[in-house]
Design an enzyme around this catalytic site. Structure first.
Site, PDB file in Angstrom:
ATOM      1  N   SER A   1      -6.207 -14.636   8.982  1.00 21.96           N
ATOM      2  CA  SER A   1      -5.871 -13.206   9.072  1.00 21.96           C
ATOM      3  C   SER A   1      -5.692 -12.723  10.503  1.00 21.96           C
ATOM      4  O   SER A   1      -5.325 -11.581  10.734  1.00 21.96           O
ATOM      5  CB  SER A   1      -6.947 -12.362   8.379  1.00 21.96           C
ATOM      6  OG  SER A   1      -8.219 -12.599   8.974  1.00 21.96           O
TER       7      SER A   1
ATOM      8  N   ASN B   1     -18.487  -9.246   5.804  1.00 19.94           N
ATOM      9  CA  ASN B   1     -18.097  -8.287   4.762  1.00 19.94           C
ATOM     10  C   ASN B   1     -18.340  -6.852   5.216  1.00 19.94           C
ATOM     11  O   ASN B   1     -17.516  -5.961   5.010  1.00 19.94           O
ATOM     12  CB  ASN B   1     -18.868  -8.558   3.470  1.00 19.94           C
ATOM     13  CG  ASN B   1     -18.604  -9.957   2.935  1.00 19.94           C
ATOM     14  OD1 ASN B   1     -17.725 -10.656   3.436  1.00 19.94           O
ATOM     15  ND2 ASN B   1     -19.371 -10.362   1.934  1.00 19.94           N
TER      16      ASN B   1
ATOM     17  N   THR C   1      18.904  25.720  -6.331  1.00 15.14           N
ATOM     18  CA  THR C   1      18.162  25.047  -7.397  1.00 15.14           C
ATOM     19  C   THR C   1      19.197  24.167  -8.090  1.00 15.14           C
ATOM     20  O   THR C   1      20.374  24.552  -8.170  1.00 15.14           O
ATOM     21  CB  THR C   1      17.548  26.035  -8.422  1.00 15.14           C
ATOM     22  OG1 THR C   1      18.605  26.754  -9.051  1.00 15.14           O
ATOM     23  CG2 THR C   1      16.589  27.019  -7.756  1.00 15.14           C
ATOM     24  N   HIS C   2      18.784  23.000  -8.531  1.00 15.33           N
ATOM     25  CA  HIS C   2      19.716  22.029  -9.131  1.00 15.33           C
ATOM     26  C   HIS C   2      20.850  21.687  -8.169  1.00 15.33           C
ATOM     27  O   HIS C   2      21.939  21.333  -8.599  1.00 15.33           O
ATOM     28  CB  HIS C   2      20.308  22.557 -10.437  1.00 15.33           C
ATOM     29  CG  HIS C   2      19.293  23.131 -11.375  1.00 15.33           C
ATOM     30  ND1 HIS C   2      18.630  22.389 -12.323  1.00 15.33           N
ATOM     31  CD2 HIS C   2      18.791  24.395 -11.470  1.00 15.33           C
ATOM     32  CE1 HIS C   2      17.784  23.160 -12.981  1.00 15.33           C
ATOM     33  NE2 HIS C   2      17.856  24.384 -12.481  1.00 15.33           N
TER      34      HIS C   2
ATOM     35  N   SER D   1      30.121   4.054  13.607  1.00  9.37           N
ATOM     36  CA  SER D   1      30.550   2.963  12.732  1.00  9.37           C
ATOM     37  C   SER D   1      31.289   1.929  13.568  1.00  9.37           C
ATOM     38  O   SER D   1      31.999   2.275  14.511  1.00  9.37           O
ATOM     39  CB  SER D   1      31.475   3.527  11.650  1.00  9.37           C
ATOM     40  OG  SER D   1      32.338   2.517  11.175  1.00  9.37           O
TER      41      SER D   1
ATOM     42  N   LYS E   1      33.328   8.205  12.854  1.00  7.66           N
ATOM     43  CA  LYS E   1      32.072   8.432  12.156  1.00  7.66           C
ATOM     44  C   LYS E   1      30.924   8.817  13.070  1.00  7.66           C
ATOM     45  O   LYS E   1      30.762   8.293  14.157  1.00  7.66           O
ATOM     46  CB  LYS E   1      31.646   7.171  11.372  1.00  7.66           C
ATOM     47  CG  LYS E   1      32.490   6.866  10.175  1.00  7.66           C
ATOM     48  CD  LYS E   1      32.492   7.954   9.103  1.00  7.66           C
ATOM     49  CE  LYS E   1      31.192   8.082   8.370  1.00  7.66           C
ATOM     50  NZ  LYS E   1      30.924   6.924   7.510  1.00  7.66           N
TER      51      LYS E   1
ATOM     52  N   GLU F   1      18.418   8.709   7.393  1.00  4.67           N
ATOM     53  CA  GLU F   1      18.519   7.734   6.298  1.00  4.67           C
ATOM     54  C   GLU F   1      17.379   6.716   6.368  1.00  4.67           C
ATOM     55  O   GLU F   1      16.814   6.324   5.354  1.00  4.67           O
ATOM     56  CB  GLU F   1      19.871   7.026   6.366  1.00  4.67           C
ATOM     57  CG  GLU F   1      21.018   7.946   6.017  1.00  4.67           C
ATOM     58  CD  GLU F   1      22.362   7.324   6.354  1.00  4.67           C
ATOM     59  OE1 GLU F   1      23.184   7.188   5.448  1.00  4.67           O
ATOM     60  OE2 GLU F   1      22.595   6.970   7.527  1.00  4.67           O
TER      61      GLU F   1
ATOM     62  N   TYR G   1     -17.931  -7.741  -2.506  1.00  8.21           N
ATOM     63  CA  TYR G   1     -16.806  -8.200  -1.696  1.00  8.21           C
ATOM     64  C   TYR G   1     -16.093  -9.369  -2.364  1.00  8.21           C
ATOM     65  O   TYR G   1     -16.719 -10.265  -2.935  1.00  8.21           O
ATOM     66  CB  TYR G   1     -17.283  -8.642  -0.293  1.00  8.21           C
ATOM     67  CG  TYR G   1     -16.139  -9.155   0.550  1.00  8.21           C
ATOM     68  CD1 TYR G   1     -15.358  -8.274   1.291  1.00  8.21           C
ATOM     69  CD2 TYR G   1     -15.792 -10.504   0.555  1.00  8.21           C
ATOM     70  CE1 TYR G   1     -14.269  -8.728   2.028  1.00  8.21           C
ATOM     71  CE2 TYR G   1     -14.708 -10.964   1.286  1.00  8.21           C
ATOM     72  CZ  TYR G   1     -13.948 -10.069   2.020  1.00  8.21           C
ATOM     73  OH  TYR G   1     -12.871 -10.518   2.742  1.00  8.21           O
TER      74      TYR G   1
ATOM     75  N   GLN H   1      -8.987  -8.836   1.808  1.00  8.63           N
ATOM     76  CA  GLN H   1      -8.270  -9.093   3.062  1.00  8.63           C
ATOM     77  C   GLN H   1      -6.836  -8.539   3.000  1.00  8.63           C
ATOM     78  O   GLN H   1      -6.223  -8.296   4.031  1.00  8.63           O
ATOM     79  CB  GLN H   1      -8.255 -10.604   3.344  1.00  8.63           C
ATOM     80  CG  GLN H   1      -7.572 -10.976   4.637  1.00  8.63           C
ATOM     81  CD  GLN H   1      -7.874 -12.414   5.020  1.00  8.63           C
ATOM     82  OE1 GLN H   1      -9.018 -12.767   5.273  1.00  8.63           O
ATOM     83  NE2 GLN H   1      -6.849 -13.250   5.040  1.00  8.63           N
TER      84      GLN H   1
ATOM     85  N   LYS I   1      -5.374  -4.776   4.669  1.00  6.95           N
ATOM     86  CA  LYS I   1      -5.052  -4.323   6.022  1.00  6.95           C
ATOM     87  C   LYS I   1      -3.555  -4.164   6.302  1.00  6.95           C
ATOM     88  O   LYS I   1      -3.137  -3.155   6.873  1.00  6.95           O
ATOM     89  CB  LYS I   1      -5.687  -5.272   7.048  1.00  6.95           C
ATOM     90  CG  LYS I   1      -7.181  -4.944   7.243  1.00  6.95           C
ATOM     91  CD  LYS I   1      -7.917  -5.956   8.053  1.00  6.95           C
ATOM     92  CE  LYS I   1      -8.339  -7.156   7.257  1.00  6.95           C
ATOM     93  NZ  LYS I   1      -9.216  -6.852   6.096  1.00  6.95           N
TER      94      LYS I   1
HETATM   95  N1  ARG Z   1     -10.916 -11.533   6.840  1.00  6.79           N
HETATM   96  C1  ARG Z   1     -11.764 -10.953   5.874  1.00  6.79           C
HETATM   97  C2  ARG Z   1     -11.192  -9.667   5.316  1.00  6.79           C
HETATM   98  O1  ARG Z   1     -10.265  -9.170   5.855  1.00  6.79           O
HETATM   99  C3  ARG Z   1     -13.097 -10.598   6.448  1.00  6.79           C
HETATM  100  C4  ARG Z   1     -14.026 -11.726   6.492  1.00  6.79           C
HETATM  101  C5  ARG Z   1     -14.858 -11.815   5.308  1.00  6.79           C
HETATM  102  N2  ARG Z   1     -14.585 -13.103   4.794  1.00  6.79           N
HETATM  103  C6  ARG Z   1     -15.343 -13.718   3.915  1.00  6.79           C
HETATM  104  N3  ARG Z   1     -14.931 -14.852   3.536  1.00  6.79           N
HETATM  105  N4  ARG Z   1     -16.421 -13.171   3.433  1.00  6.79           N
HETATM  106  O2  ARG Z   1     -11.649  -9.126   4.342  1.00  6.79           O
END
Ligand code: ARG
Length: 469
Positions: free
Chosen positions: A31, A120, A165-166, A287, A293, A300, A327, A332, A335
């Protein structure tokens, strides 16, 4: 004696294994390429944790000082580091990376810093710290757009255009009223982000892997140290809760949807067909084939990216669905959608603010559109209703008038009092001004309506609110 781990890469686990993970899993689970963004938050969290370790007697004062010195130096080194530094690093995630780099500076003392801590809780902490800052940045960008909208409303106090409207001409409205409608949407977005901030503002540290720490940390002190206003109440929930991230993605999605509506309106309004406004050159493109253009690519792309951010919301919601406590590594996947949505949102807001600031209005086509198409019909019907004609009947009378005049190719400004009187003897000379868009606007004077005094009042209120941000 077990084999040393491959390439001696620093790793926070491994004792119970005889072999290191296969290359496929290693690549699949890595990660660091995206969670490197959490590096500074991770160092901040680790520094606070080091102080907590000192307070429970795991680190001596001298060790604490050395650890904090190393973390501080690392933080300064990483502040200017680009993604490449992390891309080429062998560590699996940002938490391992930080401790590995720290180890190079302060030696084995770094190994003590993870005492009683789980990744975690650590990742939940880092993510919250990161998101709190990202929310503040999004709010700054929103404030820029809100200011641009207030300026745009103020610049043209008397321009009238059709309200739709519409996507059909409905009733005349003031330009300021139109622009302030978007101000309201983005004001709600700002407030929604404030609520997201409060959701993120909870300290999970001290939750351990899932059951809570076995060390007697003062969690309130940790919260204070890290700038959190509350601590989590349940360790199982704290390590697996991503509601705050999902709430942010919803707020970001909704804000992007609002942006997409503004984009759609202005793509249309700046088209040759409408001609209401002209976008500045620096937010337009040309363009490669058609020399004439001038395309609204900025708007857009904003409209297009709203789909992408909405996709991030659905993506994380789907990850969280049916996830067993507590957890799970699925988390993971939380993110990237958040990092991407945050970046897209801020960029889209900044660009939208520029589009609004630099657009030029063409008052004439707007006013003309407002006086062609019988946008005053409701005003005429209300005139009759005010004088005792049941509204349904008044509606029918004006409907017939519009039908006949439209067939004859006549617009409101072509009509005389005699024309009106053919449909109802109640029409008198005070009804004639109703045929102009400006008087239709002036009649709508309840709070929240488009009359000039109300729009001025709304603008003053908007400015006052902006000053409180
Ligand atoms: N990279 C993990 C995450 O984004 C965090 C680490 C926890 N990993 C684990 N094997 N307990 O959630």
């Amino acid at each position: 004696m077990k084999k040393p781990l491959k390439n001696q890469t620093y790793q926070l686990w491994g004792g119970r294994f005889e072999k290191s993970p296969g290359a496929r899993l290693e690549a699949f689970s890595r990660s660091l390429d995206f969670d490197y963004r959490l590096a500074l938050a991770d160092i901040q969290g680790t520094s606070a944790f080091a102080r907590a370790l000192h307070s429970v007697g795991i680190l001596s004062r001298a060790e604490l000082q050395r650890a904090l010195g190393g973390l501080d130096k690392l933080s300064r080194d990483l502040a200017s580091a680009g993604p490449d530094l992390f891309r080429n690093a062998p560590e699996e995630d940002v938490h391992t990376f930080v401790l590995s780099k720290l180890r190079q500076r302060i030696g084995g003392l770094a190994d003590k810093l993870h005492t009683g801590r789980s990744r975690n809780e650590q990742v939940a902490l880092d993510f919250r710290l990161w998101l709190k800052e990202a929310i503040r940045s999004a709010q700054v960008a929103l404030r820029g757009l809100l200011t641009a909208l207030a300026d745009a409303a103020e610049k043209h106090p008397t321009i009238v255009l059709p309200g739709y409207t519409h996507l059909r001409r409905a009733q005349p409205i003031l330009w300021g009223h139109y622009v302030l409608a978007y101000f309201e949407m983005f004001r709600r977005d700002y407030q929604r982000l404030e609520a997201c901030f409060a959701s993120a503002d909870v300290l999970p540290l001290g939750s351990g892997a899932l059951a809570g720490s076995g060390f007697a940390f003062d969690r309130d002190q940790l919260a204070q140290d890290l700038g959190f206003s509350r601590i989590s109440r349940n360790s199982l929930d704290a390590v697996s809760d991503r509601d705050f991230a999902l709430e942010f993605l919803f707020a970001a999605s909704l804000c992007m949807l609002h942006l997409s509506r503004l984009a759609e309106d202005w793509i249309l309004y700046s088209s040759e067909e409408f001609g209401f406004l002209e976008l500045a050159d620096d937010v337009s493109t040309g363009s490669s084939l058609m020399p004439q253009k001038k395309n609204p690519d900025s708007l857009e792309l904003i409209r297009g990216k709203s789909g992408r951010v909405l996709g991030s919301l659905v993506s994380l919601a789907t990850v969280l669905k049916s996830l067993p406590l507590a957890y799970n590594r699925d988390l993971q996947e939380d993110k990237e959608p958040v990092f991407d949505a945050s970046a897209q949102l801020i960029a889209a807001l900044d660009l939208a603010a520029q589009v609004v600031q630099t657009a030029t209005l063409n008052p004439q086509p707007m006013q003309k559109a407002a006086s062609v198409g019988w946008l005053c019909a409701a005003d005429l019907a209300e005139f009759l209703a005010e004088r005792g004609v049941p509204f349904h009947q008044a509606h029918q009378i004006v409907g017939k008038l519009v039908l006949d005049q439209t067939k004859a190719g006549r617009q409101p400004l072509d009509c005389t009092l005699a024309d009106l009187k053919k449909y109802s003897a109640i029409f008198d000379k005070t009804s004639l001004p109703l045929l102009t868009p400006a008087s239709g606007v002036a009649r709508r004077a309840v709070p929240g309506a488009t009359a000039p005094a109300r729009v001025r009042q709304a603008l003053r209120e908007a400015r006052t609110w902006l000053k409180t941000l």
